[in-house]
Scaffold this active site. Sequence first.
Site, PDB file in Angstrom:
ATOM      1  N   PRO A   9       0.860  -1.196   0.000  1.00  0.00           N
ATOM      2  CA  PRO A   9       0.000   0.000   0.000  1.00  0.00           C
ATOM      3  C   PRO A   9       0.887   1.234   0.000  1.00  0.00           C
ATOM      4  O   PRO A   9       1.836   1.315   0.786  1.00  0.00           O
ATOM      5  CB  PRO A   9      -0.767  -0.106   1.331  1.00  0.00           C
ATOM      6  CG  PRO A   9       0.029  -1.026   2.191  1.00  0.00           C
ATOM      7  CD  PRO A   9       0.797  -1.931   1.260  1.00  0.00           C
ATOM      8  N   GLN A  62      -6.625  -1.214   2.860  1.00  0.00           N
ATOM      9  CA  GLN A  62      -5.880  -0.897   4.074  1.00  0.00           C
ATOM     10  C   GLN A  62      -6.540   0.263   4.793  1.00  0.00           C
ATOM     11  O   GLN A  62      -6.877   1.282   4.193  1.00  0.00           O
ATOM     12  CB  GLN A  62      -4.420  -0.533   3.794  1.00  0.00           C
ATOM     13  CG  GLN A  62      -3.694  -0.481   5.135  1.00  0.00           C
ATOM     14  CD  GLN A  62      -2.319   0.104   5.085  1.00  0.00           C
ATOM     15  OE1 GLN A  62      -2.118   1.245   4.662  1.00  0.00           O
ATOM     16  NE2 GLN A  62      -1.341  -0.664   5.539  1.00  0.00           N
ATOM     17  N   CYS A  92       2.810   2.972   9.838  1.00  0.00           N
ATOM     18  CA  CYS A  92       3.131   4.300   9.312  1.00  0.00           C
ATOM     19  C   CYS A  92       3.568   5.226  10.453  1.00  0.00           C
ATOM     20  O   CYS A  92       2.854   5.377  11.443  1.00  0.00           O
ATOM     21  CB  CYS A  92       1.920   4.891   8.582  1.00  0.00           C
ATOM     22  SG  CYS A  92       2.280   6.527   7.946  1.00  0.00           S
TER      23      CYS A  92
HETATM   24  C1  LIG Z   1       5.041   6.869  -1.300  1.00  0.00           C
HETATM   25  C2  LIG Z   1       4.812   5.838  -0.214  1.00  0.00           C
HETATM   26  C3  LIG Z   1       3.587   5.771   0.413  1.00  0.00           C
HETATM   27  C4  LIG Z   1       3.346   4.805   1.404  1.00  0.00           C
HETATM   28  N1  LIG Z   1       2.100   4.700   1.949  1.00  0.00           N
HETATM   29  C5  LIG Z   1       1.827   3.671   2.792  1.00  0.00           C
HETATM   30  C6  LIG Z   1       0.508   3.421   3.239  1.00  0.00           C
HETATM   31  O1  LIG Z   1      -0.460   4.108   2.872  1.00  0.00           O
HETATM   32  N2  LIG Z   1       0.317   2.380   4.099  1.00  0.00           N
HETATM   33  C7  LIG Z   1       1.362   1.576   4.529  1.00  0.00           C
HETATM   34  O2  LIG Z   1       1.146   0.624   5.281  1.00  0.00           O
HETATM   35  N3  LIG Z   1       2.608   1.792   4.098  1.00  0.00           N
HETATM   36  C8  LIG Z   1       2.861   2.786   3.227  1.00  0.00           C
HETATM   37  N4  LIG Z   1       4.119   2.944   2.735  1.00  0.00           N
HETATM   38  C9  LIG Z   1       5.165   1.959   3.108  1.00  0.00           C
HETATM   39  C10 LIG Z   1       5.172   0.796   2.097  1.00  0.00           C
HETATM   40  O3  LIG Z   1       3.964   0.084   2.139  1.00  0.00           O
HETATM   41  C11 LIG Z   1       6.329  -0.173   2.389  1.00  0.00           C
HETATM   42  O4  LIG Z   1       6.163  -0.711   3.666  1.00  0.00           O
HETATM   43  C12 LIG Z   1       7.683   0.519   2.302  1.00  0.00           C
HETATM   44  O5  LIG Z   1       7.778   1.326   1.131  1.00  0.00           O
HETATM   45  C13 LIG Z   1       8.822  -0.511   2.295  1.00  0.00           C
HETATM   46  O6  LIG Z   1       8.718  -1.346   1.173  1.00  0.00           O
HETATM   47  P1  LIG Z   1       9.657  -1.128  -0.147  1.00  0.00           P
HETATM   48  O7  LIG Z   1      11.083  -1.033   0.365  1.00  0.00           O
HETATM   49  O8  LIG Z   1       9.430  -2.368  -0.968  1.00  0.00           O
HETATM   50  O9  LIG Z   1       9.227   0.128  -0.800  1.00  0.00           O
HETATM   51  C14 LIG Z   1       4.375   3.906   1.772  1.00  0.00           C
HETATM   52  C15 LIG Z   1       5.628   3.993   1.128  1.00  0.00           C
HETATM   53  C16 LIG Z   1       5.843   4.927   0.141  1.00  0.00           C
HETATM   54  C17 LIG Z   1       7.180   4.964  -0.569  1.00  0.00           C
END
Ligand SMILES: Cc1cc2nc3c(=O)[nH]c(=O)nc-3n(C[C@H](O)[C@H](O)[C@H](O)COP(=O)(O)O)c2cc1C
Length: 327
Positions: A9, A62, A92
């Site tokens: 998400p 979510q 978050c």
């Molecule tokens: C632009 C952005 C928005 C995000 N928004 C959410 C969110 O709405 N809910 C959530 O649980 N995590 C959110 N995250 C965290 C991601 O879900 C994820 O846990 C995090 O980016 C680590 O994974 P990755 O290294 O594969 O990007 C967000 C991350 C990014 C970069």
Amino acid sequence: MKKTVAVAPMMDCTDRHDRFFLRLISKKVMLYSEMIATKSAIHGDRKKILGFSTEEKPLALQVGGSDKKELSEVAKIAEDMGYDEININLGCPSKKVQKNKFGACLMKEPDLVSECINAMVNACKIPVTAKTRIGFDNIESYDYLNAFILKMKKAGCKKFIIHARKAILTGLSPKQNLNIPKLNYNMVYKIKQENPDLKIIINGGISNIQEIKKHLEKCDGVMIGRAIYQNPFFLVDIEREIFEVKNHPTREEVAEKLLNYLEKEVKLGTKVNHIMRHAVGLYHGQIGSKNWKRYLSDNMMARDSDFQKAKHIMTIVQNNEKANQAI
Ligand SMILES: Cc1cc2nc3c(=O)[nH]c(=O)nc-3n(C[C@H](O)[C@H](O)[C@H](O)COP(=O)(O)O)c2cc1C
């Protein structure tokens, strides 16, 4: 057990248009909505905030919140609307989210979280899942995380997405919180090892097939965020290498289907840039990537971009395809 690959998400990224686009590339991955606050889900324009097309499924909603009555109401709404899973955000770290008492700060309140999960589980039949971190501030302890998970399990949650990095609740921006505290995959592996009955999905910094395969040996699934948003065709490698799907669409086919979707959506009042902004990474790492990005940014990313501009897009696509085939 079936292995899962999910797209994380991401606020301002994984809206319904992005999910439709990603689904054109992969049929197998699980998709998640951006985090939606309970109050918006209950009192807002439901179609606009929670609506989706059936093509996006399997799809999880979510939710962010800490009021058990509101959370259970949203769980029921999600089920009635056809979502396949409801996921509570416990990861978050942003200040705004903390102010409203949801996200990672709830890791400090396992009793409240378990009451919320229990209320959600009792309100719907779809799986209630949690997305959390391995710790927060100065707490990065296996025992703390395991106790937190066990409490949620007792409340009825059987699937956990664990971002393998603790959340710093003060002093770091949300962006820094995605990179700075060091990843600790071993803690997530240990949770799976000691709780084999739980479905554990690992998240954080996963960016290639080798890494996915390594994690799938230890966990039930992986969740990937930025690497897929920046390079949506990474999903083709995932389809091929992880799910052994033989036929995958070309970029040209994806662009063509996206244009059909764009045309329909524009007639319904959607703005061109709201859809096309998600396609910037379509040619990531390919010849023609710069031309593609330039075309989108010059013609389709402004607020008032109109659909006529989209008609030329297939020329860019075809030129890119030819250039890539020639090497
Ligand atoms: C632009 C952005 C928005 C995000 N928004 C959410 C969110 O709405 N809910 C959530 O649980 N995590 C959110 N995250 C965290 C991601 O879900 C994820 O846990 C995090 O980016 C680590 O994974 P990755 O290294 O594969 O990007 C967000 C991350 C990014 C970069």
